[in-house]
Design an enzyme around this catalytic site. Structure first.
Site, PDB file in Angstrom:
ATOM      1  N   TRP A 161       0.901  -1.155   0.000  1.00  0.00           N
ATOM      2  CA  TRP A 161       0.000   0.000   0.000  1.00  0.00           C
ATOM      3  C   TRP A 161       0.937   1.201   0.000  1.00  0.00           C
ATOM      4  CZ3 TRP A 161      -1.169   4.285   3.070  1.00  0.00           C
ATOM      5  CH2 TRP A 161      -2.409   4.888   2.815  1.00  0.00           C
ATOM      6  N   LYS A 221      -7.093  -2.664   4.995  1.00  0.00           N
ATOM      7  CA  LYS A 221      -7.891  -2.999   6.171  1.00  0.00           C
ATOM      8  C   LYS A 221      -7.239  -2.515   7.448  1.00  0.00           C
ATOM      9  CE  LYS A 221     -10.919  -6.338   8.075  1.00  0.00           C
ATOM     10  NZ  LYS A 221     -12.050  -5.429   7.907  1.00  0.00           N
ATOM     11  N   HIS A 268     -30.133  22.598   7.692  1.00  0.00           N
ATOM     12  CA  HIS A 268     -29.115  23.644   7.865  1.00  0.00           C
ATOM     13  C   HIS A 268     -28.021  23.554   6.803  1.00  0.00           C
ATOM     14  CE1 HIS A 268     -31.079  24.793  11.517  1.00  0.00           C
ATOM     15  NE2 HIS A 268     -30.967  23.564  11.997  1.00  0.00           N
TER      16      HIS A 268
HETATM   17  C1  G6P Z   1      -9.036   1.269   7.865  1.00  0.00           C
HETATM   18  C2  G6P Z   1     -10.105   0.319   7.389  1.00  0.00           C
HETATM   19  C3  G6P Z   1     -11.438   0.675   8.038  1.00  0.00           C
HETATM   20  C4  G6P Z   1     -11.289   0.684   9.550  1.00  0.00           C
HETATM   21  C5  G6P Z   1     -10.178   1.640  10.000  1.00  0.00           C
HETATM   22  C6  G6P Z   1      -9.874   1.489  11.478  1.00  0.00           C
HETATM   23  O1  G6P Z   1      -9.268   2.534   7.344  1.00  0.00           O
HETATM   24  O2  G6P Z   1     -10.223   0.361   5.973  1.00  0.00           O
HETATM   25  O3  G6P Z   1     -12.418  -0.298   7.668  1.00  0.00           O
HETATM   26  O4  G6P Z   1     -12.501   1.061  10.132  1.00  0.00           O
HETATM   27  O5  G6P Z   1      -8.975   1.330   9.304  1.00  0.00           O
HETATM   28  O6  G6P Z   1      -9.399   0.182  11.695  1.00  0.00           O
HETATM   29  P1  G6P Z   1      -9.312  -0.504  13.106  1.00  0.00           P
HETATM   30  O7  G6P Z   1      -8.610  -1.816  12.856  1.00  0.00           O
HETATM   31  O8  G6P Z   1      -8.511   0.405  13.980  1.00  0.00           O
HETATM   32  O9  G6P Z   1     -10.690  -0.669  13.610  1.00  0.00           O
END
Ligand code: G6P
Length: 633
Positions: free
Chosen positions: A74, A628, A529
């Site tokens: 990534w 993720k 609003h």
């Molecule tokens: C990433 C994922 C989200 C997730 C966020 C927080 O942006 O794509 O789906 O909600 O991280 O992840 P965590 O593991 O801290 O809940």
């Protein structure tokens, strides 16, 4: 973000690396690459884009190597092009390195190494690592406490002491064909122990098919894996005694089991997840005559007694779950609660409040911002020197084996099982369950709720698995058909109030994440609003209107949208004539206690975004630009 794997042993490394990367692709999928060593050759193959592009390149290549590393990226530093894909090598291409994280001081290291004649071929921060190791191999300096057989380890260890940032690394060298070196510094890394073979990976699913014996490295540790054994050292070179633990994950969890996508499978797992949470955390023998709490979170009194405030730190979907948590903690337990984005809190924390419970919510337990915010808060409170401000830290996570559980002393495990789809679904519902249990336990401890009301809510919780099954059975076909109507839609608005306002936010986020449609979640009463100006016949409005304190208010807000020609979709109670009259399309859920409604109302929204994205032919499980688990700041 980014997934790394490594293998050393007796089997063909490259297929193990590719299979491992498949399970880690959720961590990033901008490019992928592998490097292996055999017969005096370091073979490196990289490809831009998803893992399948790398697989195409590797097809037909006979690779007998028994040692190798792999990476799925990534992008942070450098565009997602092949020359930036990992593994990266030193100038002579004898050392190959994969990294997950960010090397913050890479610019100065790069200049230093360039001045010494090292040639750089990528725009990444990672590339400094193989060059730095090559430099220390050629010119060993410093406090060598290791033997001649460990020269690669010693050079790598020395290099690590020069790196700033959060990272996990795996590396191999042509000159040391029986060694795989792995490092952890604030980014996850696990080692799998097999028979005469070792695996390493950013996350356990990559090694689950091969072994259940896993050692999770701690920050500041470096390990040397050879076919004969695993040695773990700290960055000062001292050997540590470490032993693997046995995993309780099951390889079946990483299969789709007949579903087209992991996301759909995970949506369908939600009744089972809620059942597991109830079995784990609810005392089935409890009744109003009992003299103890009905909730079995096993948290110490010192953490929960005499609380004056709760502050919750989270990101993304976990932040939405935390907003539901705030509603419950304030309305059920009577404790003032704030919810902060961890990324914002880090650089602008509120002044300390006394007797405060700090909760970090992260399904992965690895989100860099959440971990850093919690760490900062824990230290800030410890250093305050005032007992009223002393840290009381709790984590809510789906990964009891994660970095979060090493950072904070108490954890609520949300027990949802491994979630593979990048868009969180079942773990969100499980986080909500954790907040029900916590808020009910606190309400009981503080006598903020009558025993009769407590018993009523508990009975309501027990009904949820069957009600979730009903929602899934009754709605999937209809939502799939409804999704056809939105093939051209470019904007969506989701509205809700009270405890369902965060569900409106979550519905909008799910749609954005996987269908790339612009969507806004808004508190229904705030539409007038501003956002109401966006409405016309092309902008559907999804309203969550369940019976309770704000039902009529939401219906009125929906009418206001209808008067501007918006198409109205209602997540509403089953068999409700008012709702039938108001909305153009209905997504009915069982008529439950308002407090429990979010568990049900989120499901039609998950299905709606799933079907809209699937119908558009999009990559539901791995949407563009997302990962993720975001382990960089
Ligand atoms: C990433 C994922 C989200 C997730 C966020 C927080 O942006 O794509 O789906 O909600 O991280 O992840 P965590 O593991 O801290 O809940």
């Amino acid at each position: 973000m980014c997934g790394i794997v490594g293998y050393i042993g007796t089997q063909a490394a490259s297929s193990i690396l590719i299979e491992g990367l498949k399970t880690l692709e959720y961590r990033g999928y901008d490019s992928a690459g592998v490097a292996t060593i055999s017969e005096g050759q370091l073979q490196r193959t990289r490809a831009k884009g998803k893992l399948k592009n790398l697989q195409v390149k590797l097809e037909g290549l006979e690779d007998p190597a028994r040692l190798g590393i792999g990476h799925t990226r990534w992008a942070t530093h450098g565009k997602p092009e092949e020359h930036n894909a990992h593994p990266h090598t030193d100038t002579k291409e004898r050392i190959a390195v994969v990294q997950n994280g960010i090397i913050e001081n890479y610019r100065e290291l790069r200049e230093e190494l360039k001045a010494k004649g090292h040639e750089f071929r990528s725009d990444t921060d990672t590339e400094v690592i193989p060059h730095l190791i090559a430099e220390y191999l050629e010119n060993p300096t410093g406090d060598a406490v290791l033997t001649e057989q460990s020269r690669l380890l010693e050079a790598a260890r020395h290099a690590m002491t020069r790196l700033e940032g959060a990272f996990a690394i795996a590396l191999i060298s042509l000159d040391f064909p029986d060694e795989l070196i792995v490092v952890r510094q604030q980014a996850p890394l696990v080692i799998g122990f097999g028979q005469g073979e070792f695996f390493c990976a950013s996350d356990t699913p990559a090694i689950m098919p091969y072994t259940q014996a896993v050692l999770t490295l701690e920050n500041g540790e470096i390990a040397r894996l050879t076919p004969l054994g695993a040695e773990v050292y700290d960055f000062t070179g001292h050997r540590l005694k470490k032993y693997p633990q046995t995993l309780n994950w099951n390889p079946i969890m990483v299969e789709k089991q007949g579903f087209k996508h992991f996301m759909l499978k995970e949506i369908y797992e939600q009744p089972g997840v809620v059942r597991t949470c109830l079995e784990t955390y609810l005392d089935t023998a409890w009744d109003t005559q009992s003299s103890h709490s009905p909730i079995k979170l096993n948290l110490p009194d010192a953490l929960l007694d005499d609380l004056q405030h709760v502050q919750i730190l989270a990101c993304g979907t976990s932040w939405h779950a935390s907003l539901v948590g705030k509603y419950l903690l304030e309305q059920v337990s009577g404790i003032p609660t704030v919810v902060q984005y961890a990324s914002e809190f880090r650089y602008a924390p509120a002044p300390l409040m006394p007797h405060t419970l700090t909760i970090g919510v992260t399904q992965s337990g690895e989100t860099a911002d959440t971990l850093a915010a919690l760490d900062m808060e824990q230290q800030r409170r410890s250093k305050s020197g005032n007992a009223d401000y002393s840290p009381r830290m709790l984590g809510i996570t789906n990964r009891a084996d994660s970095s979060l559980s090493r950072l904070v002393p108490h954890i609520v495990d949300t027990k949802a099982g491994l979630e593979i789809g990048v868009a969180a679904t079942k773990t969100f519902v499980a986080q909500l369950m954790a907040f029900y249990f916590l808020s009910l336990d606190l309400a009981y401890r503080r006598q903020a709720i009558s025993l009769e009301r407590l018993a009523e809510i508990i009975e309501g919780l027990r009904q949820l698995p069957a009600q979730l099954e009903l929602v899934l059975e009754s709605q999937e076909r209809y939502v799939e058909e409804l999704s056809h109507d939105f093939s051209e839609t470019r904007d969506f608005i989701f509205i809700g109030r009270g405890i369902n306002y965060p569900i409106a936010l979550e519905g909008a986020l799910k749609l954005k994440e996987i269908s790339y449609i612009h969507a806004e979640g808004y508190p229904a009463g705030e539409m007038k609003h501003g956002p109401i100006a966006l409405l016309d016949e092309k902008v559907p409005v999804v309203a969550i209107a369940t019976k309770g304190t704000v039902y009529e208010k939401v219906l009125s807000n929906a009418q206001e949208a209808k008067a501007r020609d918006a198409r109205l979709i209602g997540v509403v109670p089953m068999n409700d004539p008012d709702a039938e009259e108001t909305f153009d399309a209905l997504l009915p859920v069982p008529n439950v206690d308002e407090l429990l409604s979010p568990i049900l109302t989120v499901v039609p929204l998950q299905l709606l975004s799933y079907h809209i994205a699937a119908r558009r032919g999009l990559d539901v499980d791995q949407p563009r630009n997302l990962a993720k688990s975001v382990t960089v700041e």
